[in-house]
Write a protein that holds these residues in place. Structure first.
Motif, PDB file in Angstrom:
ATOM      1  N   UNK A  87       0.834  -1.204   0.000  1.00 49.06           N
ATOM      2  CA  UNK A  87       0.000   0.000   0.000  1.00 49.06           C
ATOM      3  C   UNK A  87       0.870   1.256   0.000  1.00 49.06           C
ATOM      4  N   UNK A  88       1.958   1.240   0.784  1.00 52.04           N
ATOM      5  CA  UNK A  88       2.872   2.388   0.810  1.00 52.04           C
ATOM      6  C   UNK A  88       3.485   2.618  -0.559  1.00 52.04           C
ATOM      7  N   UNK A  89       3.880   1.529  -1.226  1.00 46.00           N
ATOM      8  CA  UNK A  89       4.441   1.662  -2.563  1.00 46.00           C
ATOM      9  C   UNK A  89       3.440   2.208  -3.557  1.00 46.00           C
ATOM     10  N   UNK A  90       2.205   1.746  -3.471  1.00 44.89           N
ATOM     11  CA  UNK A  90       1.173   2.210  -4.394  1.00 44.89           C
ATOM     12  C   UNK A  90       0.865   3.696  -4.185  1.00 44.89           C
ATOM     13  N   UNK A  91       0.782   4.117  -2.932  1.00 44.02           N
ATOM     14  CA  UNK A  91       0.496   5.523  -2.668  1.00 44.02           C
ATOM     15  C   UNK A  91       1.675   6.407  -3.072  1.00 44.02           C
ATOM     16  N   UNK A  92       2.893   5.935  -2.852  1.00 43.21           N
ATOM     17  CA  UNK A  92       4.059   6.709  -3.275  1.00 43.21           C
ATOM     18  C   UNK A  92       4.091   6.847  -4.791  1.00 43.21           C
ATOM     19  N   UNK A  93       3.842   5.735  -5.485  1.00 45.27           N
ATOM     20  CA  UNK A  93       3.829   5.780  -6.947  1.00 45.27           C
ATOM     21  C   UNK A  93       2.712   6.687  -7.448  1.00 45.27           C
ATOM     22  N   UNK A  94       1.550   6.630  -6.791  1.00 47.94           N
ATOM     23  CA  UNK A  94       0.441   7.508  -7.181  1.00 47.94           C
ATOM     24  C   UNK A  94       0.830   8.973  -7.022  1.00 47.94           C
ATOM     25  N   UNK A  95       1.568   9.289  -5.959  1.00 51.33           N
ATOM     26  CA  UNK A  95       2.010  10.673  -5.748  1.00 51.33           C
ATOM     27  C   UNK A  95       2.997  11.093  -6.834  1.00 51.33           C
ATOM     28  N   UNK A  96       3.897  10.175  -7.223  1.00 50.25           N
ATOM     29  CA  UNK A  96       4.876  10.486  -8.246  1.00 50.25           C
ATOM     30  C   UNK A  96       4.233  10.678  -9.614  1.00 50.25           C
ATOM     31  N   UNK A  97       3.143   9.998  -9.860  1.00 52.36           N
ATOM     32  CA  UNK A  97       2.428  10.167 -11.126  1.00 52.36           C
ATOM     33  C   UNK A  97       1.559  11.412 -11.083  1.00 52.36           C
ATOM     34  N   UNK A  98       0.933  11.643  -9.941  1.00 49.79           N
ATOM     35  CA  UNK A  98       0.018  12.774  -9.819  1.00 49.79           C
ATOM     36  C   UNK A  98       0.722  14.110  -9.981  1.00 49.79           C
ATOM     37  N   UNK A  99       1.904  14.257  -9.366  1.00 47.29           N
ATOM     38  CA  UNK A  99       2.577  15.561  -9.398  1.00 47.29           C
ATOM     39  C   UNK A  99       2.886  16.024 -10.820  1.00 47.29           C
ATOM     40  N   UNK A 100       3.548  15.228 -11.670  1.00 46.32           N
ATOM     41  CA  UNK A 100       3.803  15.718 -13.034  1.00 46.32           C
ATOM     42  C   UNK A 100       2.534  15.886 -13.857  1.00 46.32           C
ATOM     43  N   UNK A 101       1.540  15.011 -13.638  1.00 47.74           N
ATOM     44  CA  UNK A 101       0.301  15.143 -14.401  1.00 47.74           C
ATOM     45  C   UNK A 101      -0.406  16.452 -14.055  1.00 47.74           C
TER      46      UNK A 101
END
Length: 284
Positions: free
Chosen positions: A130-144
């Motif tokens: 879950x931590x990995x998924x939320x971190x990855x979501x944050x990394x995708x969300x910021x540039x988008x």
């Protein structure tokens, strides 16, 4: 009439307990998750506001990411990543990875989860995934989100690098995907260290802060040139190697080294975390 349970039945119950979707819902409801994404929403807006107050530098000398940020939405994305790599994204990863286990312990709910029954290794796996998924979501969300904000503010022109080379949107989006993956891998060591600390303490702030402090200390040591080649083994030495992915011809060497060092450290740290947690008294 008593009910006899078998090891197979207990294992089946354990496998069905604490499903990943339930853990994701738990983390989504946490205030710190909302705060993290609120900060990520605010960052591009703050950058646009700051540039509006500061004006534009039209000098003829070679310009860096900050000087090119107002050229297009694509350039704002790159500057937002550049500005957040050194600290903000580090805090995000440390928070998502270091907070879940000690928070459960501080709320006295950890022992109840383990008597659900939830096997200890399953609990750690679900929280780490879950931590990995939320971190990855944050990394995708910021540039988008930065691309949307920058496109509205500065237009949808191509990305222009410091050397004047341009990348059109199809290629740029692919390269940004490489950047996101690299950031996720290179910062995994921060999450792994925070996760390890989270299995040894009941204080979420200590686990999160420990991950951030690791990054800061390594950044300080990286400035000591007397260490020579040893600096390459420090977490964060290749933190900004993702910039190579935005060149016309990608040089993978620095990114490969940074990712391999980080993944190697992460495997060891997570292994120690699991070993430590399986032997920890969390029932008292």
């Amino acid at each position: 009439m008593s009910t006899v349970t078998t090891p197979d039945a207990d294992a089946a119950v354990s496998r069905g307990s604490l499903p990943l979707r339930a853990e994701i819902r738990r983390q989504l409801s946490r205030r710190r998750t909302l705060v993290v994404f609120a900060v990520l929403v605010a960052l591009p807006l703050v950058l646009v506001g700051a540039f509006a107050l500061g004006g534009r530098d039209d000098g003829t000398a070679q310009r860096g990411f900050v000087d090119l940020a107002q050229d297009s939405g694509a350039n704002l994305v790159v500057f937002a990543l550049f500005a957040s790599t050194g600290f903000l994204l580090v805090v995000v990863v440390a928070l998502f990875a270091g907070d879940p286990v000690p928070s459960e312990a501080s709320w006295s709910s950890l022992r109840y989860l383990l008597t659900a029954p939830v096997r200890r290794e399953r609990l750690l796996r679900q929280k780490l995934v879950a931590a990995g998924l939320f971190s990855l979501a944050a990394f995708v969300f910021l540039p988008a989100w930065a691309l949307l904000v920058g496109g509205i503010a500065y237009g949808w022109g191509p990305y222009v690098g410091p050397t004047g080379d341009q990348l059109g949107y199809p290629l740029l989006l692919a390269r940004l995907g490489v950047v996101v993956v690299y950031l996720f891998l290179s910062l995994a060591v921060v999450g792994a260290f925070a996760f390890l600390l989270g299995t040894t303490t009941d204080a979420p702030l200590a686990a999160v802060g420990g991950g951030v402090v690791l990054w800061i200390v390594c950044a300080i040591l990286d400035q000591i040139t007397a260490l020579g080649g040893l600096r390459q083994a420090l977490p964060g030495h290749f933190a900004f190697a993702w910039a190579d992915a935005l060149a016309p011809t990608v040089d993978w060497s620095a990114m490969a080294q940074g990712a391999l060092w980080s993944v190697g450290y992460s495997v060891v740290l997570v292994g120690v975390a699991v070993w430590r947690f399986l032997r920890r008294d969390v029932t008292s």
